[in-house]
Scaffold this motif. Sequence first.
Motif, short mmCIF file in Angstrom:
data_model
loop_
_atom_site.label_atom_id
_atom_site.label_comp_id
_atom_site.label_asym_id
_atom_site.label_seq_id
_atom_site.Cartn_x
_atom_site.Cartn_y
_atom_site.Cartn_z
N SER A 20 -40.23 17.82 2.89
CA SER A 20 -40.79 16.75 2.06
C SER A 20 -40.08 16.63 0.71
O SER A 20 -40.48 15.85 -0.14
CB SER A 20 -42.28 17.01 1.82
OG SER A 20 -42.99 17.03 3.03
N THR A 21 -39.03 17.39 0.50
CA THR A 21 -38.45 17.55 -0.81
C THR A 21 -37.61 16.36 -1.28
O THR A 21 -37.03 15.63 -0.48
CB THR A 21 -37.57 18.82 -0.83
OG1 THR A 21 -37.14 19.09 -2.15
CG2 THR A 21 -36.33 18.63 0.04
N GLN A 22 -37.56 16.19 -2.59
CA GLN A 22 -36.65 15.26 -3.24
C GLN A 22 -35.31 15.97 -3.45
O GLN A 22 -35.24 16.98 -4.15
CB GLN A 22 -37.20 14.84 -4.60
CG GLN A 22 -36.20 14.20 -5.54
CD GLN A 22 -35.79 12.83 -5.09
OE1 GLN A 22 -36.63 11.93 -5.00
NE2 GLN A 22 -34.52 12.63 -4.79
N PRO A 23 -34.21 15.50 -2.86
CA PRO A 23 -32.92 16.14 -3.11
C PRO A 23 -32.39 15.79 -4.50
O PRO A 23 -32.76 14.75 -5.08
CB PRO A 23 -32.02 15.55 -2.03
CG PRO A 23 -32.63 14.21 -1.72
CD PRO A 23 -34.11 14.37 -1.92
N VAL A 24 -31.55 16.65 -5.05
CA VAL A 24 -30.84 16.35 -6.29
C VAL A 24 -29.35 16.48 -6.01
O VAL A 24 -28.93 17.21 -5.10
CB VAL A 24 -31.27 17.28 -7.45
CG1 VAL A 24 -32.75 17.11 -7.74
CG2 VAL A 24 -30.95 18.73 -7.15
N ALA A 25 -28.55 15.75 -6.78
CA ALA A 25 -27.10 15.74 -6.55
C ALA A 25 -26.39 15.77 -7.89
O ALA A 25 -26.68 14.96 -8.78
CB ALA A 25 -26.69 14.50 -5.77
N VAL A 26 -25.45 16.70 -8.04
CA VAL A 26 -24.68 16.84 -9.27
C VAL A 26 -23.24 17.20 -8.93
O VAL A 26 -22.98 18.17 -8.19
CB VAL A 26 -25.28 17.94 -10.20
CG1 VAL A 26 -24.41 18.13 -11.44
CG2 VAL A 26 -26.71 17.58 -10.60
N ASP A 27 -22.30 16.39 -9.43
CA ASP A 27 -20.87 16.66 -9.31
C ASP A 27 -20.45 16.97 -7.88
O ASP A 27 -19.72 17.95 -7.62
CB ASP A 27 -20.47 17.80 -10.25
CG ASP A 27 -20.68 17.45 -11.72
OD1 ASP A 27 -20.73 16.24 -12.03
OD2 ASP A 27 -20.81 18.37 -12.54
N GLY A 28 -20.91 16.16 -6.96
CA GLY A 28 -20.46 16.29 -5.58
C GLY A 28 -21.17 17.33 -4.75
O GLY A 28 -20.77 17.59 -3.61
N GLY A 57 -45.35 22.76 1.38
CA GLY A 57 -43.91 22.89 1.19
C GLY A 57 -43.50 22.51 -0.23
O GLY A 57 -44.33 22.22 -1.09
N SER A 58 -42.20 22.51 -0.48
CA SER A 58 -41.68 22.18 -1.81
C SER A 58 -41.40 20.70 -1.91
O SER A 58 -40.75 20.11 -1.04
CB SER A 58 -40.39 22.97 -2.07
OG SER A 58 -39.83 22.59 -3.30
N ARG A 59 -41.87 20.08 -2.99
CA ARG A 59 -41.64 18.65 -3.18
C ARG A 59 -40.38 18.37 -3.99
O ARG A 59 -39.95 17.23 -4.05
CB ARG A 59 -42.85 18.01 -3.87
CG ARG A 59 -44.11 18.03 -3.01
CD ARG A 59 -45.26 17.33 -3.69
NE ARG A 59 -46.41 17.21 -2.80
CZ ARG A 59 -47.43 18.05 -2.77
NH1 ARG A 59 -47.43 19.11 -3.56
NH2 ARG A 59 -48.43 17.88 -1.95
#
Length: 710
Positions: A81-89, A128-130
Amino acid sequence: MGRTGSAARLGRTILASTMILGAAQAVLADPALRDDGANWPAFGRGFDEQRYSPLNQIDKRTIGRLGLAWSLELNDVWNVSTQPVAVDGVLYFAAGFSVIHAVNAVTGELLWKYDPKVRGRKMRMAWGSRGMTYYDGKVYAGTQDGRLFALDAKTGALVWETLTTEADDNRYITGAPRAFNGKIIIGHGGADFGHVRGYVTAYDANTGAQLWRWYVVPGNPADGFENAAMAMAAKTWTGEWWKYGGGGTVWNAITYDPEFNRVYLGTGNGSPWNHKLRSPGGGDNLFLCSVVALDADTGEYVWHYQTTPGESWDYNSSMDMVLATIAIDGAPRKVILHAPKNGFFYVIDRETGKLISAEKIGKVTWAERIDLATGRPVEIRGARYENGEALIWPGSGGVHNWHPMAYSPDTGLTYIPVREMAGYYNDEGRDPKTWQMTPNDVLGLRGFFDDIPKTAGTSALLAWNPVTQKAAWRVPTPGATNGGVLVTRGGLVFQGQADGRFIARDADTGAELWSYDMGVGTQAPPATYAVDGRQYVTILAGWAGAPMLLGSLSAQHGWVGRAYPRRVLTFALDGHAQLPPSPPPSTTVEKVDDPSFIVDPALAERGKHVYKDCVICHGTAVVAGGYAPDLRASHVPLSASAFAAIVRDGALENRGMPAFPELSDQDLEALRHYIRERARYEPSFAAQLGALWNYLRLLVKMQLARWGLI
């Protein structure tokens, strides 16, 4: 008409950009938040939590070229259920019990994985982790056993870890921490599971040292109050509330405001839910169900606005709080946009905490309106189940839950995943003078044990204008639970749905412009980012977490059981990757039985109450709705020894099934009888007619209460 509309939109964009320049400069001081939108480093992307991306390579003209760039199967986790994060590829996400994954955002190659090894009783919380956050070369996440940890973003090595709760208490962490000014702040959940007094804690981002802690509700007056705010709040409570904890957990929404250097907390419901038991002499019960502003450096109270005074329905305000500058009466106003569970959309002045406006965004029967002079709801008679029982809209799931909304400064609209579903409330037999909180009665309400039919709730994606407080458009979505959203400068709103489709809609009209079959439903919110000038959109898919417990309402989508995938999907223009095959959805339950098993009605009744700890995963009335298997179709309960080995002794802990060592032989046997009774249950015509009659009776009763006739 089209040219006029485009010019108007351009004017709104220029005005909005000018009005938020100060905030943007403060946000962009963090190198991970470049103004090109290449990164998505936090739950809401930026400090403003708008979930708006300035990327527009993927837009209304090019959306037809959007295709799968890569996918990654997650066979060793159960909840995505998590929100992904994206940094520098690099793409980061927390799946299952906060297992952190770092993945090459272009290729999908797994770079590293870190398992914090959550074990024991906290494994029973199946949310789970959100989400997680990236800050200054580290990634941060919380765990369900109450820990907060920091990892080196390049290697996955543990930098520091601290226990934010107390050992073996009812608190747990599922929400994403937030980072600001060298600090990490985190709250917790748990007010629905026993004695809990909510708080948030700020830690040094580099060392994990505690900097300050702020409690949401007051403790025992005999122990003294931590600060003047708690002394003030105590005047709004009666009885001996501290014996039950009081609640007020900050389990999801935290927003940092760089313009005022404040932290806004979205606070939780009371513990117990029932206001008459928690605070028998009445009172607003601050700071439950509120937006609270704190000084970001010291944690000192600044102001508050309470959305649901004296709440008694689980109408917490833990939903996202979006910062924006909008035109109110022709002048720019710095505001918070907030849609808590109670069904109203609030526009709040974020400098003063003063309510500007509030209107209903769904079916609401507990209150007529919000009085703008006092800021208080005008409640409808009978809503507090003072006549013994009540059917109320919304129910405890709210009109808007944790699935995040998004705000576009281009369109001026807020995009909200909403639902309509009633709640049944009954405190029969509970006297404030004698009631005590027990494991079997934490909420102070009569238990609800029936299956929830697939017709019990509906959902939609709502585009709401916060200036006019009116809907711009509304489109139905499948079932009663759908994912969070994001909006882009390309004029697109992205959302994952319960039916397994990932949708892109026109942000102006709501028209569906593109869809993709993910092979399984989801409630996870997507993210968009860019690497080497190419825009990507990522979403995690897998049917687990809260949707599992709603019985037939959840099961209608056909994702029940471990056969369905948990996966990461990433899209880009001209992507041509192929998704691995997965089973088609199925709503057929192949029940198993042993004719020689004679159900003892008394044992089955006892088992119904023991089963309360199983509902989150295996569904109400033993009707599974998600990843966990349907026990009516399992051979395990037919064997007393196998059932004990798994349920009590933890034989399947490595597959996410926690152990329940406290269950006695009699408890296990009662569970088996209850499962058999439910496996053989077939609703008769008379039973269905009786359920309809009870529903209509409650509706009539509530209407009579509104008219003052009872």
